[in-house]
Design a protein around this motif. Structure first.
Motif, PDB file in Angstrom:
ATOM      1  N   THR A 137     -33.154 -68.775  18.424  1.00  0.00           N
ATOM      2  CA  THR A 137     -33.881 -69.176  17.222  1.00  0.00           C
ATOM      3  C   THR A 137     -34.774 -70.379  17.499  1.00  0.00           C
ATOM      4  N   ARG A 179     -39.564 -70.598  17.870  1.00  0.00           N
ATOM      5  CA  ARG A 179     -40.620 -71.488  17.359  1.00  0.00           C
ATOM      6  C   ARG A 179     -41.613 -71.885  18.437  1.00  0.00           C
ATOM      7  N   ARG A 211     -45.914 -67.483   7.943  1.00  0.00           N
ATOM      8  CA  ARG A 211     -45.994 -68.918   7.627  1.00  0.00           C
ATOM      9  C   ARG A 211     -44.663 -69.442   7.086  1.00  0.00           C
ATOM     10  N   ARG A 212     -44.080 -68.650   6.177  1.00  0.00           N
ATOM     11  CA  ARG A 212     -42.812 -69.099   5.593  1.00  0.00           C
ATOM     12  C   ARG A 212     -41.671 -69.039   6.610  1.00  0.00           C
ATOM     13  N   MET A 213     -41.681 -67.963   7.417  1.00  0.00           N
ATOM     14  CA  MET A 213     -40.627 -67.794   8.414  1.00  0.00           C
ATOM     15  C   MET A 213     -40.570 -68.985   9.374  1.00  0.00           C
ATOM     16  N   TYR A 214     -41.739 -69.411   9.805  1.00  0.00           N
ATOM     17  CA  TYR A 214     -41.787 -70.518  10.775  1.00  0.00           C
ATOM     18  C   TYR A 214     -41.990 -71.876  10.102  1.00  0.00           C
ATOM     19  N   ARG A 215     -42.073 -71.883   8.791  1.00  0.00           N
ATOM     20  CA  ARG A 215     -42.328 -73.117   8.031  1.00  0.00           C
ATOM     21  C   ARG A 215     -43.523 -73.878   8.621  1.00  0.00           C
ATOM     22  N   ILE A 216     -44.646 -73.167   8.718  1.00  0.00           N
ATOM     23  CA  ILE A 216     -45.849 -73.781   9.289  1.00  0.00           C
ATOM     24  C   ILE A 216     -46.508 -74.647   8.215  1.00  0.00           C
ATOM     25  N   PRO A 217     -46.805 -75.920   8.511  1.00  0.00           N
ATOM     26  CA  PRO A 217     -47.463 -76.771   7.510  1.00  0.00           C
ATOM     27  C   PRO A 217     -48.795 -76.140   7.071  1.00  0.00           C
ATOM     28  N   GLU A 218     -49.105 -76.270   5.773  1.00  0.00           N
ATOM     29  CA  GLU A 218     -50.250 -75.588   5.172  1.00  0.00           C
ATOM     30  C   GLU A 218     -51.567 -75.821   5.929  1.00  0.00           C
ATOM     31  N   TYR A 252     -51.589 -74.102   9.281  1.00  0.00           N
ATOM     32  CA  TYR A 252     -51.657 -72.650   9.069  1.00  0.00           C
ATOM     33  C   TYR A 252     -53.091 -72.235   8.757  1.00  0.00           C
ATOM     34  N   HIS A 292     -48.142 -70.021  14.551  1.00  0.00           N
ATOM     35  CA  HIS A 292     -47.214 -71.152  14.615  1.00  0.00           C
ATOM     36  C   HIS A 292     -47.423 -71.992  15.877  1.00  0.00           C
TER      37      HIS A 292
END
Ligand code: ATP
Length: 320
Positions: A85, A89, A115-122, A125, A165
């Motif tokens: 996991t 990233r 984007r949500r899966m990797y929590r990429i900053p807006e 992204y 990401h």
């Protein structure tokens, strides 16, 4: 810094085969047989070999999907199978033969999920997506469900998804398979840019040697689970016992030239003849010998065909 490190890595599969009505036979398949290599940050390396050589198995171990039977693997300092996991990233993966996108969703929605899966900053992204849209020509495709995209369009969509990401390492498994010439050029140009601008380390598996010629200075050849070559693309010529070709246009049609030492005629077409000689040798004595004996109109020396060299390597000259 080394980003990918493999030391004496082995993967053995146990397969069961029916050997009669009730009996089942166990057999071991050594898919990867003691491979070691290192890839420094920012390098773009070709990983090639015939079908069943062990390329996909290597890549699966590098992503953590498969656990090696023996040896040590590190990608960005992480043991892939132990910390899959965390590794996810840091890496991006593109498999040419299947998509990682959601089949029923338009690309735009797939990217939102990534984007949500990797929590990429807006902001990050947005910047990455805009860049991919521009360079991969995705603007008009964003609202089309993936299932309606052509293979080339889908591939471009997949490559963008793998890069949103900001991975440090990108594994590409046959990224140009089945694409037309224009799409291939687009994908290759994009990969070159990504590597140059972001310093992304790329491991590229392909059967299309033009991909390698245009993208990689270093190439590794795997055969029967073993690394049989690791070096510059040009260097393959020297290990493959390959030949260069002297093409001569004589003044008139002649019987095949047989009196030039160290060269042999491999083809005759009218007044044109093709003479093969060892690639490691200078062309000068061959040219001089032909010119001395025959009136020449023109001549050229052709470098060995890379496909031919690799075919020879695959043919079992694996003791290199
Ligand atoms: N899950 C598995 N179980 C048993 N054998 C396997 C498994 N996966 C791969 N193999 C075998 O391991 C060997 C290497 O396969 P691998 O898929 O790594 O080759 P490859 O170089 O990627 O080939 P291709 O170019 O055809 O994709 C093959 O003999 C294959 O049949």
């Amino acid at each position: 810094m080394e980003l990918i490190e493999l030391t004496d890595v082995e993967k053995v599969f146990e397969v069961r085969r029916r050997a009669g009505l009730l009996r089942r036979e166990r057999r071991e398949v050594r898919a990867v047989d003691g491979i070691s290599f290192r890839v420094p940050r920012g390098e773009m390396v070709g990983y090639i070999g015939p079908n069943g050589a062990g390329k996909s198995t290597t890549i699966k171990m590098l992503t953590g999907i498969l656990v090696p039977s023996r040896g040590r693997l590190r990608v960005a300092g992480i043991d892939p199978s132990r910390d899959r996991t965390r590794l996810a990233r840091r890496i991006g993966v593109v498999f040419g033969q299947r998509t990682t996108l959601w089949w029923d969703l338009p690309l735009r929605d797939s990217y939102g999920l990534v984007r949500r899966m990797y929590r990429i900053p807006e902001a990050r992204y947005r910047a990455n997506l805009d860049r991919c849209i521009e360079l991969l020509d995705l603007e008009k495709l964003l609202d089309v469900p993936v299932r309606q995209l052509s293979l080339g369009q889908r591939m471009r969509g997949d490559i963008a998804a793998a890069l949103l990401h900001d991975p440090e390492v990108l594994y590409l498994d046959e990224p140009t398979i089945g694409l037309d010439v224009v799409s291939k050029a687009k994908v290759r140009g994009f990969l070159r840019d990504v590597n140059a601008e972001r310093g992304t380390t790329v491991l590229l598996t392909t059967h299309d040697l033009t991909d390698i010629e245009q993208l990689c200075r270093r190439v590794m050849v795997i055969d029967h689970g073993r690394l049989v070559y690791d070096g510059a693309l040009d260097g393959l010529h020297t290990v493959g016992e390959s030949e260069r070709m002297l093409v001569v246009d004589l003044e008139r049609e002649s019987p095949p030239i047989t009196d030039v030492p160290g060269a042999r005629v491999v083809r005759v077409e009218g007044p044109r003849q093709w003479l093969a000689f060892p690639a490691a040798r200078s062309a000068a004595p061959v040219v001089a010998a032909v010119a001395e004996r025959y009136p020449l109109v023109d001549l050229s020396v052709r470098e060995p065909d890379i496909e031919q060299v690799i075919a020879r390597l695959y043919e079992g000259r694996s003791g290199i």
